[in-house]
Design a protein around this motif. Structure first.
Motif, PDB file in Angstrom:
ATOM      1  N   HIS A  84       0.798  -1.227   0.000  1.00 36.03           N
ATOM      2  CA  HIS A  84       0.000   0.000   0.000  1.00 36.03           C
ATOM      3  C   HIS A  84       0.836   1.286   0.000  1.00 36.03           C
ATOM      4  O   HIS A  84       0.293   2.367  -0.212  1.00 36.03           O
ATOM      5  CB  HIS A  84      -0.979  -0.020   1.187  1.00 36.03           C
ATOM      6  CG  HIS A  84      -2.316   0.566   0.869  1.00 36.03           C
ATOM      7  ND1 HIS A  84      -3.445   0.334   1.632  1.00 36.03           N
ATOM      8  CD2 HIS A  84      -2.718   1.399  -0.131  1.00 36.03           C
ATOM      9  CE1 HIS A  84      -4.464   0.995   1.112  1.00 36.03           C
ATOM     10  NE2 HIS A  84      -4.051   1.651   0.042  1.00 36.03           N
ATOM     11  N   TRP A 103     -10.569   5.244   1.758  1.00 31.36           N
ATOM     12  CA  TRP A 103      -9.484   4.302   2.034  1.00 31.36           C
ATOM     13  C   TRP A 103     -10.084   3.094   2.755  1.00 31.36           C
ATOM     14  O   TRP A 103     -10.416   3.171   3.930  1.00 31.36           O
ATOM     15  CB  TRP A 103      -8.453   5.006   2.921  1.00 31.36           C
ATOM     16  CG  TRP A 103      -7.128   4.334   3.048  1.00 31.36           C
ATOM     17  CD1 TRP A 103      -6.795   3.348   3.924  1.00 31.36           C
ATOM     18  CD2 TRP A 103      -5.930   4.635   2.314  1.00 31.36           C
ATOM     19  NE1 TRP A 103      -5.477   3.005   3.767  1.00 31.36           N
ATOM     20  CE2 TRP A 103      -4.921   3.782   2.793  1.00 31.36           C
ATOM     21  CE3 TRP A 103      -5.627   5.546   1.285  1.00 31.36           C
ATOM     22  CZ2 TRP A 103      -3.620   3.809   2.293  1.00 31.36           C
ATOM     23  CZ3 TRP A 103      -4.336   5.572   0.787  1.00 31.36           C
ATOM     24  CH2 TRP A 103      -3.349   4.713   1.282  1.00 31.36           C
ATOM     25  N   ASP A 105      -9.772  -0.404   4.315  1.00 30.41           N
ATOM     26  CA  ASP A 105      -8.557  -1.030   4.853  1.00 30.41           C
ATOM     27  C   ASP A 105      -8.826  -1.606   6.241  1.00 30.41           C
ATOM     28  O   ASP A 105      -9.629  -1.058   6.998  1.00 30.41           O
ATOM     29  CB  ASP A 105      -7.475   0.067   4.953  1.00 30.41           C
ATOM     30  CG  ASP A 105      -6.062  -0.478   4.896  1.00 30.41           C
ATOM     31  OD1 ASP A 105      -5.730  -1.373   5.694  1.00 30.41           O
ATOM     32  OD2 ASP A 105      -5.294   0.015   4.050  1.00 30.41           O
ATOM     33  N   ASP A 109      -3.026   2.862   8.461  1.00 32.08           N
ATOM     34  CA  ASP A 109      -2.045   3.360   7.474  1.00 32.08           C
ATOM     35  C   ASP A 109      -1.668   4.817   7.719  1.00 32.08           C
ATOM     36  O   ASP A 109      -1.360   5.552   6.784  1.00 32.08           O
ATOM     37  CB  ASP A 109      -2.564   3.164   6.033  1.00 32.08           C
ATOM     38  CG  ASP A 109      -2.635   1.697   5.641  1.00 32.08           C
ATOM     39  OD1 ASP A 109      -2.325   0.821   6.486  1.00 32.08           O
ATOM     40  OD2 ASP A 109      -3.005   1.408   4.490  1.00 32.08           O
ATOM     41  N   ASP A 207      -7.758  -1.705  -0.163  1.00 31.62           N
ATOM     42  CA  ASP A 207      -6.791  -2.661   0.368  1.00 31.62           C
ATOM     43  C   ASP A 207      -7.520  -3.984   0.563  1.00 31.62           C
ATOM     44  O   ASP A 207      -8.521  -4.053   1.291  1.00 31.62           O
ATOM     45  CB  ASP A 207      -6.230  -2.129   1.692  1.00 31.62           C
ATOM     46  CG  ASP A 207      -5.059  -2.953   2.204  1.00 31.62           C
ATOM     47  OD1 ASP A 207      -5.083  -4.190   2.022  1.00 31.62           O
ATOM     48  OD2 ASP A 207      -4.153  -2.362   2.805  1.00 31.62           O
ATOM     49  N   ASP A 209      -6.888  -6.354   2.315  1.00 36.53           N
ATOM     50  CA  ASP A 209      -6.950  -6.836   3.703  1.00 36.53           C
ATOM     51  C   ASP A 209      -8.161  -6.286   4.458  1.00 36.53           C
ATOM     52  O   ASP A 209      -8.412  -6.683   5.599  1.00 36.53           O
ATOM     53  CB  ASP A 209      -5.629  -6.622   4.446  1.00 36.53           C
ATOM     54  CG  ASP A 209      -5.307  -5.171   4.771  1.00 36.53           C
ATOM     55  OD1 ASP A 209      -6.219  -4.345   4.892  1.00 36.53           O
ATOM     56  OD2 ASP A 209      -4.098  -4.882   4.932  1.00 36.53           O
TER      57      ASP A 209
HETATM   58 MN    MN Z   1      -3.414  -0.612   3.696  1.00 41.51          MN
END
Ligand code: MN
Length: 280
Positions: A84, A103, A105, A109, A207, A209
């Motif tokens: 990322h 974002w 996720d 981050d 992301d 994840d």
């Molecule tokens: Mn990330």
């Protein structure tokens, strides 16, 4: 106006083997890329809390310049990775000072060089994009820093203590997985979209994840208790329909950790969803 697929073979931001194989794996499974980026090695020292900073910064500068050219042609950069940290480059490509960012996720981050525990740069892209991380990263974003109040973090369930303070102090919108479970996806998604609706340009950074590891095991830093893919599709679809999305990332794919091609299938279906929503 068309989608340009960009592949970024980067593992230096997470220091986990396999992140760098994402693009070769996608190509061997039939995905076409308009351009790809590989890491260039530098024989340079870097701070212990900023692992592989020279390589990541160099890659992000090249990606920023390439994606900026795509945006100025009116095309849509869709960047695949790779870890990322690449989003520092894909987002710095946009020169709109009021750029909104969705974002999606598991993580925040938003570590800085002061708050990071691991030294991994894939935990710092939002801090870098807001001009609150290491000067080398700030210099590659400058002067087009993000306004933290134009950032929505969605699906988060793993933040370091000081990182969470950063997110709150800077005024980012934070929608956690706990909140999504409590209030429901629709309510939380409305809140996220409302925060970004008035903005002329929005970047979506997805992301993988953010998804439950049972759904998408092929990621670098899995965290239990994430989104199911049906929810992720609703989020991406509504973002593309309701917001002025001009660019996207799909990141953190690690093919050597995937099981039975589950994550690969999700990436391919996500690509089709983006093409369909963007085209029609
Ligand atoms: Mn990330």
């Amino acid at each position: 106006m068309s989608i340009k697929r960009i592949g970024v073979a980067l593992k230096e931001g997470c220091t986990i083997n396999g992140a760098d194989l994402a693009i070769a794996n996608l190509i061997s499974n039939g995905m076409d890329f308009d351009s790809t980026y590989a890491v260039r090695r530098f024989d340079m020292e870097y701070p212990r809390n900023m692992l592989h900073l020279p390589e990541v910064a160099d890659l992000c500068i090249r990606l920023r310049n390439g994606n900026a050219a795509i945006l100025s042609n009116g095309d849509f950069p869709l960047t695949y990775g790779g870890d990322h940290a690449l989003a520092i480059g894909s987002i710095a490509a946009n020169k709109d000072r009021d750029l909104g960012v969705l974002w999606i996720d598991a993580h925040g981050d938003s570590n800085t060089e002061e708050t990071t525990i691991t030294g991994r740069l894939h935990g710092m892209p939002l801090a870098a994009l807001c001009g609150k991380c290491h000067k080398v990263l700030g210099d590659l974003v400058s002067p087009y820093f993000l306004d933290p109040t134009n950032i929505v973090l969605f699906g988060v369930r793993d933040m370091d203590f000081l990182e969470e303070q950063n997110i709150k102090d800077w005024g980012m919108h934070l929608i956690t997985m706990d909140q999504i479970k409590k209030e429901g996806l629709v309510t939380c998604l409305d809140e996220a979209l409302d925060a970004l609706r008035g903005l002329k340009q929005v970047h979506v950074s997805f992301d993988l994840d953010s998804l439950n590891p049972e759904v998408a095991p092929g990621v670098n830093t899995p965290v239990v208790g994430g989104l199911d893919y049906g929810s992720a599709k609703i989020i991406l679809k509504q973002a593309l329909r309701q917001l002025a999305v001009v660019s996207m990332d799909v990141v953190e794919y690690n093919p050597i950790r995937d099981k039975a091609g589950l994550t690969l299938d999700i990436i391919m279906e996500t690509d089709r969803l983006i093409q369909k929503e963007y085209g029609g």
